[in-house]
Design a protein around this motif. Structure first.
Motif, PDB file in Angstrom:
ATOM      1  N   ARG A  31       0.692  -0.910  -0.267  1.00 37.01           N
ATOM      2  CA  ARG A  31      -0.023   0.022  -0.115  1.00 37.01           C
ATOM      3  C   ARG A  31       0.850   1.208   0.010  1.00 37.01           C
ATOM      4  NH1 ARG A  31      -5.473  -0.919   3.811  1.00 37.01           N
ATOM      5  NH2 ARG A  31      -6.355  -2.638   2.662  1.00 37.01           N
ATOM      6  N   GLU A  32       1.972   1.246   0.532  1.00 38.84           N
ATOM      7  CA  GLU A  32       2.815   2.356   0.635  1.00 38.84           C
ATOM      8  C   GLU A  32       3.375   2.781  -0.805  1.00 38.84           C
ATOM      9  OE1 GLU A  32       7.381   3.490   2.461  1.00 38.84           O
ATOM     10  OE2 GLU A  32       5.736   2.627   3.834  1.00 38.84           O
ATOM     11  N   ASN A  33       3.580   1.620  -1.653  1.00 39.28           N
ATOM     12  CA  ASN A  33       3.641   1.984  -3.172  1.00 39.28           C
ATOM     13  C   ASN A  33       2.531   2.587  -3.737  1.00 39.28           C
ATOM     14  OD1 ASN A  33       6.410   1.019  -2.935  1.00 39.28           O
ATOM     15  ND2 ASN A  33       5.872  -0.983  -4.118  1.00 39.28           N
ATOM     16  N   ILE A  34       1.532   2.182  -3.449  1.00 38.66           N
ATOM     17  CA  ILE A  34       0.004   2.758  -4.186  1.00 38.66           C
ATOM     18  C   ILE A  34       0.097   4.183  -3.671  1.00 38.66           C
ATOM     19  CG2 ILE A  34      -2.288   2.588  -4.275  1.00 38.66           C
ATOM     20  CD1 ILE A  34      -1.938  -0.316  -4.056  1.00 38.66           C
ATOM     21  N   PHE A  35       0.148   4.412  -2.206  1.00 39.56           N
ATOM     22  CA  PHE A  35       0.180   5.761  -1.888  1.00 39.56           C
ATOM     23  C   PHE A  35       1.276   6.760  -2.432  1.00 39.56           C
ATOM     24  CE2 PHE A  35       2.762   8.599   1.220  1.00 39.56           C
ATOM     25  CZ  PHE A  35       1.707   9.430   1.326  1.00 39.56           C
ATOM     26  N   THR A  36       2.354   6.450  -2.631  1.00 33.78           N
ATOM     27  CA  THR A  36       3.509   7.037  -3.154  1.00 33.78           C
ATOM     28  C   THR A  36       2.884   7.387  -4.613  1.00 33.78           C
ATOM     29  OG1 THR A  36       5.008   5.949  -1.850  1.00 33.78           O
ATOM     30  CG2 THR A  36       6.102   7.140  -3.958  1.00 33.78           C
ATOM     31  N   GLN A  37       2.417   6.442  -5.413  1.00 33.13           N
ATOM     32  CA  GLN A  37       2.054   6.533  -6.734  1.00 33.13           C
ATOM     33  C   GLN A  37       0.908   7.673  -6.803  1.00 33.13           C
ATOM     34  OE1 GLN A  37       3.504   5.407  -9.885  1.00 33.13           O
ATOM     35  NE2 GLN A  37       2.464   7.151 -10.409  1.00 33.13           N
ATOM     36  N   ILE A  38       0.119   7.720  -6.050  1.00 31.26           N
ATOM     37  CA  ILE A  38      -1.073   8.593  -5.791  1.00 31.26           C
ATOM     38  C   ILE A  38      -0.688  10.093  -5.643  1.00 31.26           C
ATOM     39  CG2 ILE A  38      -3.088   9.638  -4.444  1.00 31.26           C
ATOM     40  CD1 ILE A  38      -3.637   6.398  -4.088  1.00 31.26           C
ATOM     41  N   TYR A  39       0.344  10.199  -4.706  1.00 25.94           N
ATOM     42  CA  TYR A  39       1.020  11.530  -4.398  1.00 25.94           C
ATOM     43  C   TYR A  39       1.825  12.210  -5.674  1.00 25.94           C
ATOM     44  CZ  TYR A  39      -0.223  12.575   0.401  1.00 25.94           C
ATOM     45  OH  TYR A  39      -0.760  12.797   1.503  1.00 25.94           O
ATOM     46  N   ILE A  40       2.620  11.200  -6.432  1.00 26.03           N
ATOM     47  CA  ILE A  40       3.261  11.431  -7.636  1.00 26.03           C
ATOM     48  C   ILE A  40       2.269  11.888  -8.605  1.00 26.03           C
ATOM     49  CG2 ILE A  40       4.424  10.444  -9.738  1.00 26.03           C
ATOM     50  CD1 ILE A  40       5.840   8.736  -7.725  1.00 26.03           C
ATOM     51  N   ASP A  41       1.106  11.375  -8.952  1.00 29.20           N
ATOM     52  CA  ASP A  41       0.232  11.789  -9.683  1.00 29.20           C
ATOM     53  C   ASP A  41      -0.398  13.094  -9.304  1.00 29.20           C
ATOM     54  OD1 ASP A  41       0.438   9.565 -11.050  1.00 29.20           O
ATOM     55  OD2 ASP A  41      -1.384   8.551 -10.151  1.00 29.20           O
ATOM     56  N   HIS A  42      -0.477  13.450  -8.016  1.00 25.05           N
ATOM     57  CA  HIS A  42      -1.024  14.940  -7.787  1.00 25.05           C
ATOM     58  C   HIS A  42       0.034  15.980  -7.967  1.00 25.05           C
ATOM     59  CE1 HIS A  42      -4.720  14.429  -5.250  1.00 25.05           C
ATOM     60  NE2 HIS A  42      -4.299  13.297  -4.509  1.00 25.05           N
ATOM     61  N   LEU A  43       1.351  15.487  -7.623  1.00 24.59           N
ATOM     62  CA  LEU A  43       2.386  16.404  -8.110  1.00 24.59           C
ATOM     63  C   LEU A  43       2.560  16.702  -9.645  1.00 24.59           C
ATOM     64  CD1 LEU A  43       3.126  16.396  -5.098  1.00 24.59           C
ATOM     65  CD2 LEU A  43       5.500  16.221  -5.692  1.00 24.59           C
ATOM     66  N   CYS A  44       2.281  15.505 -10.420  1.00 26.19           N
ATOM     67  CA  CYS A  44       2.422  15.759 -11.841  1.00 26.19           C
ATOM     68  C   CYS A  44       1.246  16.750 -12.308  1.00 26.19           C
ATOM     69  CB  CYS A  44       2.051  14.369 -12.524  1.00 26.19           C
ATOM     70  SG  CYS A  44       3.705  13.134 -12.494  1.00 26.19           S
ATOM     71  N   GLU A  45      -0.029  16.574 -11.673  1.00 23.97           N
ATOM     72  CA  GLU A  45      -1.142  17.378 -12.043  1.00 23.97           C
ATOM     73  C   GLU A  45      -0.695  18.929 -11.475  1.00 23.97           C
ATOM     74  OE1 GLU A  45      -4.404  15.575  -9.776  1.00 23.97           O
ATOM     75  OE2 GLU A  45      -4.475  14.159 -11.539  1.00 23.97           O
ATOM     76  N   ALA A  46      -0.203  19.107 -10.544  1.00 24.10           N
ATOM     77  CA  ALA A  46       0.237  20.230 -10.170  1.00 24.10           C
ATOM     78  C   ALA A  46       1.116  21.155 -10.732  1.00 24.10           C
ATOM     79  CB  ALA A  46       0.491  20.331  -8.336  1.00 24.10           C
TER      80      ALA A  46
END
Length: 704
Positions: A31-46
């Motif tokens: 789940r930590e990997n999935i969490f990291t990927q979600i935050y990466i997606d947020h930063l890409c969008e930002a």
């Protein structure tokens, strides 16, 4: 809803999203990997980063969860996560955050001393450590980015210089991600003092244009004016320092990210910088930018000095700015002779920004022909997919009797919102199982690998989605049908089954890349003739497909293991050449069982977003019925009179030849043919009633 309530709901939605994606990926322990990927997606969008790769590694004194390397290898971002599987919000002590950031920094410093020799080659961390070692002469800046689903008390962390490398620590906790995700702009604003950042101010001329309001004949009230423009010239080193600090965040409202020095325009920008920098101001079109607010001093009439900018955004001229930055970093070019003219617009009414910016972009002298709409989601397409996912029942799986639906999450948090509104959550879960949830990034991945673009999906979810959006836009208006939706779900089933097989093969690393390339290769080897409708009906793939997937995945893994010695596997998978090599060098015969299941050649196969709807099929058929004489005559007339552009009379001639060959034109050719007929009819060259009837019948196509 109060801020505290909104943050709490955001945390709950994030937790649910992680649970959903863990169920889909069958990786409850990661789940930590999935969490990291979600935050990466947020930063890409930002627009904080361009992309990111998951890469978990933890050892005594070191930890890293992912990374992003700039294409020019001038900087690297290391992600490190503090993730807790907690139903309640929690706080992270600043000391723990600082210690975790230090562990990421130690990973980098150890990598400079061949730390990769202590890591198993199959793991992504090996590639990362090796890349750091090999690029150490180019990398001048390392961004240490901490992700956490907890809250951290406001902490200022100073950049640190170690042996000529600047380490810049940044913290993204749940509150900061929430602010960016829920703000109107969807990003943190760029704000700086010019003297502090670059050691210089800018002389400028300011021109205030008052607002005007007029009523059109239709009754619409039109507002125009109401802004101040600042005309100035940026020294090259000032633009360099601004871009060095903020990178892609400056281009948030720009229609494109930097396209590198591949196109003719960008290569000319670079050659001017390198060969005749003193002519740059004369040759270059400059930049068009916007700002929420500009701080000025020394105001004398229209003249002033710009001292600071708030929410500074480059609308046109991203290529110019990034070219200057890259020339300085890669070519060690001095910038004292480089000057760039600029027009910065400040609107009196900031609420009009989203309306005005596209107009500035469209009217400015564009340097690469990519429209603003290319990088925005096709709302109608995604809304229709959402509607289909709420209404179309999937057949019961073999051996079962209960039908279910797939849940498409068009906007982040929809699944959790919809589920929370249901009185009976258990019933909702029976209709929409967690394993049948997918979002727009996954949709783009399924379509892109089916269309044999694994090097695009390997660039990350946001890059893959952008590419899909561009292809969708170029396709023209495309409204998905139920059949298209069913084929899409079949592609999802294919991809997810391959991913499951790949993880079961114990390859240890690069699961996503192997999955992407395996799925794309099977699409390629079968000429996209996999029976998607059969997979939809069964909601599963066959045993023969499983055999094919296993043998293909093994071959892809072995190829990557053999060819990636000395190179970063993840970075290599982003290259089109990697895909070309796999197509040309892998020798895999189509499984006998799979071959027997292929769609017959006389049956139309799925073409994804390229498939035609009813009116489009009719148009293609009717255009094919127009006589060759008309097409050839229109081509000659258009060329002689100049009424048709070169590509148009070329298409007209092609359509004429198609008639003789009994070849059906593509939808793009048919649409162009319709426009050619319209021009010829309006100019009086063609007077046949059949052409007029054709134009009237397809009026909607001429409007698009």
């Amino acid at each position: 809803m109060s801020k505290a309530e909104g943050l709490k709901k955001f945390y709950e939605d994030l937790t649910q999203e992680i649970i959903n994606k863990a169920a889909i990926n069958e990786t409850e322990d990661f789940r930590e990997n999935i969490f990291t990927q979600i935050y990466i997606d947020h930063l890409c969008e930002a627009a904080e980063i361009e992309d990111g790769n998951i890469c978990f590694h933890e050892n005594r004194g070191v930890k890293v969860n992912g990374y992003s390397i700039a294409e020019d290898e001038s900087y690297i971002a290391l992600f490190v996560s503090i993730y807790k599987n907690s139903s309640q919000m929690f706080s992270v002590p600043p000391s723990e955050a600082a210690a975790m950031l230090n562990r990421a920094k130690q990973f980098y410093l150890k990598s400079l001393k061949k730390y990769q020799t202590t890591i198993e080659e199959a793991y992504g961390a090996f590639d990362l450590a090796r890349s750091i070692y090999e690029y150490h002469g180019k990398i001048k800046e390392v961004k240490l980015i901490l992700f956490t689903n907890g809250t951290i008390r406001s902490t200022f962390l100073e950049p640190e210089n170690v042996n000529g490398i600047t380490f810049i620590p940044t913290i993204w906790d749940i509150e900061r991600i929430y602010r960016v995700s829920t703000s109107g702009a969807g990003r943190e604003k760029v704000e700086f003092d010019l003297m502090e950042l670059a050691g210089k101010t800018l002389n400028a001329i300011q021109v205030a244009i008052p607002e005007e309001v007029r009523t059109e004949r239709s009754g619409n009230v039109v507002h125009s004016g109401g802004y101040t423009s600042y005309l100035t010239v940026f020294p090259g080193d000032v633009l360099f320092k601004i871009y060095e600090r903020y990178n892609a965040r400056l281009l948030e409202k720009n229609v494109r990210a930097f396209l590198q020095a591949r196109g003719g325009v960008n290569s000319r920008i670079r050659s001017t910088i390198l060969e005749i920098p003193e002519m740059f101001l004369a040759y270059n079109n400059g930049i068009s930018a916007t700002a929420e607010q500009i701080s000025v001093s020394n105001v004398q009439g229209n003249a002033c000095t710009i001292t600071g900018l708030k929410d500074f955004q480059i609308v046109n001229g991203g290529q110019t700015t990034a070219s200057i930055f890259n020339a300085c970093i890669k070519d060690k070019t001095p910038l004292e002779k480089i000057f760039v003219q600029a027009k910065i617009t400040v609107l009196s009414d900031q609420s009009r920004m989203e309306q005005i910016v596209p107009q500035i972009s469209a009217c400015a002298n564009t340097q690469n022909k990519v429209q603003l709409a290319d990088f925005s989601a096709n709302d109608e397409f995604h809304q229709e997919i959402e509607k289909l996912s709420r209404t179309v029942w999937a057949p019961a799986k073999t051996g079962g009797e209960q039908q279910t639906k797939w849940f498409y999450e068009r906007a982040r948090g929809q699944y959790a919102d919809t589920r929370s509104r249901e009185k009976n959550a258990k019933y909702f879960d029976s209709i929409y199982p967690k394993v049948q949830y997918f979002d727009k990034l996954e949709l783009a991945r399924y379509e892109n690998v089916w269309d044999q673009l694994p090097y695009i999906t390997s660039k990350g979810g946001q890059a893959s989605f952008r590419d899909f959006t561009i292809r969708l836009k170029r396709r023209g208006k495309f409204i998905p049908t139920q059949e298209y939706y069913q084929d899409l779900i079949a592609k999802a089933i294919i991809y997810r089954r391959i991913r499951q097989i790949v993880k079961g093969r114990k390859y240890q690393g690069f699961w996503a890349n192997i999955t992407d390339y395996t799925a794309a290769y099977i699409s390629y080897k079968s000429a996209q003739r996999i029976d998607l409708q059969k997979i939809w009906r069964l909601q599963s793939v066959s045993e023969s497909f499983d055999r094919m997937a296993k043998s293909t995945a093994d071959a892809v893994y072995n190829y990557l293991a053999e060819t990636c010695a000395g190179v970063n596997t993840t970075q290599w998978c982003k290259k089109e050449q990697c895909w070309e090599d796999i197509k040309n060098k892998l020798i895999i015969t189509l499984d006998v069982g799979v071959a027997a299941e292929l769609v017959p050649l006389d049956r139309e196969k799925s073409a994804g977003i390229e498939s035609l709807n009813g009116p489009e099929k009719d148009l293609v058929e009717d255009i094919a019925k127009v006589s060759a004489d008309i097409w050839f005559a229109a081509a000659s007339w258009g060329k002689e009179t100049g009424n048709l552009q070169g590509y148009q009379y070329g298409i007209s001639g092609t359509l004429g030849r198609y008639v003789g060959w009994n070849k059906v034109p593509s939808i793009k050719q048919a649409k162009q043919g319709l426009k050619i007929l319209k021009i010829a009819y309006q100019k009086g060259f063609i007077i046949e009633n059949t052409v007029k009837e054709l134009l009237d019948k397809y009026l909607s196509f001429l409007d698009n």
